[in-house]
Motif scaffolding. Structure first.
Motif, PDB file in Angstrom:
ATOM      1  N   GLN A   1      61.236  18.097  93.605  1.00 38.28           N
ATOM      2  CA  GLN A   1      61.903  17.739  92.342  1.00 38.28           C
ATOM      3  C   GLN A   1      63.402  18.014  92.406  1.00 38.28           C
ATOM      4  OE1 GLN A   1      60.470  16.005  89.913  1.00 38.28           O
ATOM      5  NE2 GLN A   1      58.594  16.009  91.143  1.00 38.28           N
TER       6      GLN A   1
ATOM      7  N   LEU B   1      64.945  15.062  94.115  1.00 38.76           N
ATOM      8  CA  LEU B   1      65.016  13.934  93.193  1.00 38.76           C
ATOM      9  C   LEU B   1      66.160  14.094  92.202  1.00 38.76           C
ATOM     10  CD1 LEU B   1      61.234  13.334  92.491  1.00 38.76           C
ATOM     11  CD2 LEU B   1      62.813  11.695  93.512  1.00 38.76           C
ATOM     12  N   ASP B   2      66.366  15.318  91.702  1.00 40.10           N
ATOM     13  CA  ASP B   2      67.525  15.570  90.839  1.00 40.10           C
ATOM     14  C   ASP B   2      68.809  15.087  91.508  1.00 40.10           C
ATOM     15  OD1 ASP B   2      65.854  16.918  89.071  1.00 40.10           O
ATOM     16  OD2 ASP B   2      66.546  18.914  89.651  1.00 40.10           O
TER      17      ASP B   2
ATOM     18  N   VAL C   1      69.078  11.233  91.731  1.00 35.90           N
ATOM     19  CA  VAL C   1      69.259  10.605  90.414  1.00 35.90           C
ATOM     20  C   VAL C   1      70.673  10.877  89.895  1.00 35.90           C
ATOM     21  CG1 VAL C   1      68.507  10.686  88.007  1.00 35.90           C
ATOM     22  CG2 VAL C   1      66.814  10.625  89.843  1.00 35.90           C
TER      23      VAL C   1
ATOM     24  N   TYR D   1      71.580  11.308  83.554  1.00 39.41           N
ATOM     25  CA  TYR D   1      70.914  12.212  84.494  1.00 39.41           C
ATOM     26  C   TYR D   1      70.018  13.194  83.747  1.00 39.41           C
ATOM     27  CZ  TYR D   1      70.560  16.590  87.175  1.00 39.41           C
ATOM     28  OH  TYR D   1      70.107  17.750  87.756  1.00 39.41           O
ATOM     29  N   GLU D   2      70.570  13.851  82.733  1.00 41.57           N
ATOM     30  CA  GLU D   2      69.776  14.847  82.017  1.00 41.57           C
ATOM     31  C   GLU D   2      68.612  14.193  81.282  1.00 41.57           C
ATOM     32  OE1 GLU D   2      70.148  18.235  78.541  1.00 41.57           O
ATOM     33  OE2 GLU D   2      71.800  17.939  79.948  1.00 41.57           O
TER      34      GLU D   2
ATOM     35  N   GLU E   1      66.921  11.566  82.074  1.00 45.83           N
ATOM     36  CA  GLU E   1      65.872  11.166  83.005  1.00 45.83           C
ATOM     37  C   GLU E   1      65.155  12.348  83.620  1.00 45.83           C
ATOM     38  OE1 GLU E   1      65.366   8.501  87.105  1.00 45.83           O
ATOM     39  OE2 GLU E   1      67.072   8.151  85.774  1.00 45.83           O
ATOM     40  N   ARG E   2      65.880  13.375  84.003  1.00 48.09           N
ATOM     41  CA  ARG E   2      65.289  14.444  84.790  1.00 48.09           C
ATOM     42  C   ARG E   2      64.783  15.626  83.960  1.00 48.09           C
ATOM     43  NH1 ARG E   2      62.711  13.622  88.370  1.00 48.09           N
ATOM     44  NH2 ARG E   2      63.043  15.638  89.347  1.00 48.09           N
ATOM     45  N   ARG E   3      65.427  15.950  82.848  1.00 51.24           N
ATOM     46  CA  ARG E   3      64.990  17.131  82.101  1.00 51.24           C
ATOM     47  C   ARG E   3      63.604  16.922  81.499  1.00 51.24           C
ATOM     48  NH1 ARG E   3      65.590  19.012  77.000  1.00 51.24           N
ATOM     49  NH2 ARG E   3      67.055  17.375  76.412  1.00 51.24           N
TER      50      ARG E   3
ATOM     51  N   THR F   1      60.939  16.976  84.465  1.00 49.87           N
ATOM     52  CA  THR F   1      60.674  18.282  85.073  1.00 49.87           C
ATOM     53  C   THR F   1      60.081  19.265  84.075  1.00 49.87           C
ATOM     54  OG1 THR F   1      62.997  18.904  84.705  1.00 49.87           O
ATOM     55  CG2 THR F   1      62.415  18.027  86.876  1.00 49.87           C
TER      56      THR F   1
END
Length: 428
Positions: free
Chosen positions: A319, A322-323, A326, A344-345, A347-349, A352
């Motif tokens: 992960q 991936l961060d 992205v 970014y935040e 999509e990823r926050r 995860t």
């Protein structure tokens, strides 16, 4: 654009390589003065290997690690619970690779220095303070050993990829306190041993209170020996997080080996594996609560600094990689730095956070817990008490949550952006 990356672990270095690939020239700051290939094994799932392959590292990974082709779950009696193909054998376009974490980090560090230049990888720089605004950041560095000031650096954007004890995260959340301790202690090590189950299988055995994990991370064609990464896990009564200084300390075999004395399975003799090992490390199984926000002004979090999770399902390192990809994609394609950070935040926050909470509920290992609860005796009818379809649903759902459903991954767009290219238009 001035980009600072705090931390030269796998996530930070992958971010550096991805940003460089997209035409940026970031600068990495690492507190350690002399990085060394420390640690034990990790698994890079196909969605992580895809990202490293798109950075041109697949041949190196294959040379250093082992292409995993099967996952096997066993009960505490060694009875098969679940098995599934992995990597290329499961229909992915990319392999799953098990590798020594230190070897991976040193590979990423070498490639970062080669591509960005030594002047953009500064070792021995500890982040002491950080000031951030809507226009940029100022980072202050000191030498770890002496506390001597190493000056300040201004930048347009900063990435905090400095691990579970992140100084960047602590700046934003000064009252958070220590990580959350699960009550479980992990004893981890590597040892040369004969290969098992064909030499490319990962084995999980036991249940939530006692577990064995074993998988190969390197083959030596000359000797025929395999370097095996193993983990013995026991859950105790204490829920108080051990002090940071006690993490990764030398472990005592007497603290856990008696509990595994009878765990002798076909091709995997746990006591023999442990006894053949010279050095064992002990550390707590911890995570942190998901955050409501990663980005403050022009600074954001990444990897274990953003979402440390229990090491269940082999998703921690994956992960973080991936961060990195992205983030690089959005910085290269958004109309502004602030838009990139927001994308970014967003999509990823969310993604995860879901994984952190799923891992707290045992993730794919829940199948072992169901067997322990419903069929704890070696002669219990597993198919009657934990039907195949129920076991399959657990495995499929975890792949969906963590982003490595084969069809979805194989068809997903690429995060690679090359200078002058049509961003996001290609698939690979």
């Amino acid at each position: 654009m001035e980009i600072l990356i705090i931390g030269a672990g796998p996530a930070g270095l992958t971010a550096a390589l991805s940003l460089h690939q997209a035409g940026f020239r970031p600068r990495v700051y690492e507190a350690v003065s002399r990085p060394a290939p420390l640690g034990v094994g990790i698994n890079l799932l196909p969605h992580a290997v895809r990202e490293l392959a798109e950075l041109g590292l697949l041949d190196d990974l294959r040379r250093l690690g082992v292409e995993t082709n099967e996952l096997v779950y066993l009960s505490k009696h060694g009875k098969p619970i679940w098995r599934e193909a992995r990597g290329l054998a499961a229909g992915y376009k990319w392999p799953q690779i098990s590798i020594h974490r230190g070897e991976l980090q040193m590979l990423l560090l070498r490639k970062t220095v080669e591509r960005l230049g030594e002047e953009n990888v500064l070792l021995g720089h500890t982040l002491a303070d950080l000031e951030t605004s809507d226009q940029g950041v100022t980072a202050h560095f000191v030498q770890r050993a002496t506390g001597e000031s190493l000056g300040a650096r201004k930048a347009d954007v900063l990435i905090g990829a400095d691990g579970i004890h992140s100084a960047v995260r602590r700046k934003f959340y000064p009252n958070e306190g220590p990580p959350n301790f699960s009550g479980a202690t992990l004893w981890r090590a590597t040892v040369e041993a004969p290969p098992f189950l064909g030499g490319r299988a990962m084995v999980w055995a036991g249940h939530s209170r006692q577990k064995l994990v074993a998988y190969p991370i390197r083959h030596d064609p000359a000797t025929g020996k395999t370097l095996i990464n193993w983990i013995c896990e026991l859950r105790g009564d204490s829920t108080r997080t051990p002090p940071k200084e006690d993490w990764n300390k030398p472990g005592n075999k007497a603290d856990f080996l008696p509990a595994f004395a009878s765990w002798r399975f076909p091709e995997i003799d746990t006591p023999a594996l442990v006894e053949a090992t010279e050095q064992v490390f002990e550390f707590p199984m911890v995570d942190r609560d998901p955050l409501p926000r990663w980005t403050f002004g022009r600074a954001t979090l990444m990897g274990d600094a953003a979402h440390p999770m229990f090491p269940i399902g082999s998703n921690g390192a994956t992960q973080g990689l991936l961060d990195a990809r992205v983030f690089s994609y959005h910085l290269a394609t958004a109309g502004s730095i602030d838009e990139a950070l927001a994308r970014y935040e967003s999509e990823r926050r969310t993604a995860t956070t879901r994984i952190v909470m799923t891992n707290r509920a045992n993730g794919p290992d829940q199948v072992m817990e169901l067997v322990e609860q419903r069929a704890p005796h070696p002669d219990d009818d597993l198919d009657a008490r934990v039907p195949f379809e129920e076991r399959k649903a657990i495995a499929d759902e975890y792949k969906r949550i963590t982003g490595f459903d084969p069809k979805v991954l194989n068809e997903r767009m690429s995060y690679t952006v090359l200078p002058g290219s049509n961003a996001g238009g290609d698939r690979s």
